[in-house]
Write a protein that holds these residues in place. Sequence first.
Motif: not given
Length: 222
Positions: A39-62
């Motif tokens: 039942e865990i909903p999966v993210p839309t591509p737009r939501q996933a992009v937003s979360k990944l950008l947040e992560l890359l603000n912390v780890e730019r070269e990941y």
Amino acid sequence: SAAGLPSEGEGRKRRDRRPGSWGEGGGSVAKGGARTHAEIPVPTPRQAVSKLLELLNVEREYVPALVCLSQGYLMLKQAPKARNHLKRVAKMPFVAELVDDFERGWLILADLYIGGGKYDLAEELCRRCLGANKSCAKAWEFLGYVKEKEMSYKDAASHYESAWRLATEREASLGYKLSFNYLKAKKYVDAIDVCHKVLQQFPDYPKIRKDVLEKARQALKP
């Protein structure tokens, strides 16, 4: 695409299988308040992009996040953004522990370059993939496509043959590409042999019979 990326429509179909939206508290909750795995909903591509950008603000070269971000942008039909991030990956020093992520990034970028007719850049990335993993069937297939476009049919057949063997001679589309390039390279017996292998497994694949098998047989007639 050649890299096998999910289309935006495919992504939507996958998302529609589960209710709710990622990170918004939607979806069903099991007894006791615990959300079940199904039942865990999966993210839309737009939501996933937003979360990944947040992560890359912390780890730019990941690298894994950069590659996933690029795939997200491709699903959103934003190829230039995807290409820019993949170019960053291509410039990074190779890390053996992340070989799968580097390989995926190189192949997606190679696919984009092929789509844009930049075959020399695509070839360089494919050879980099093979330097890290000789058993990368997709890299061999892309190299075959590049050489076919350059009308180097003998080289194209050699690369397609590597991909065909790595696919354990069980992919009809690869068998077609291999046999077609054997035909163009005037290796008629090899072309016929591959046609027979394909038709034995996929008897309802008439394209190879018409485009390759009949022509190869005709060429062998005195």
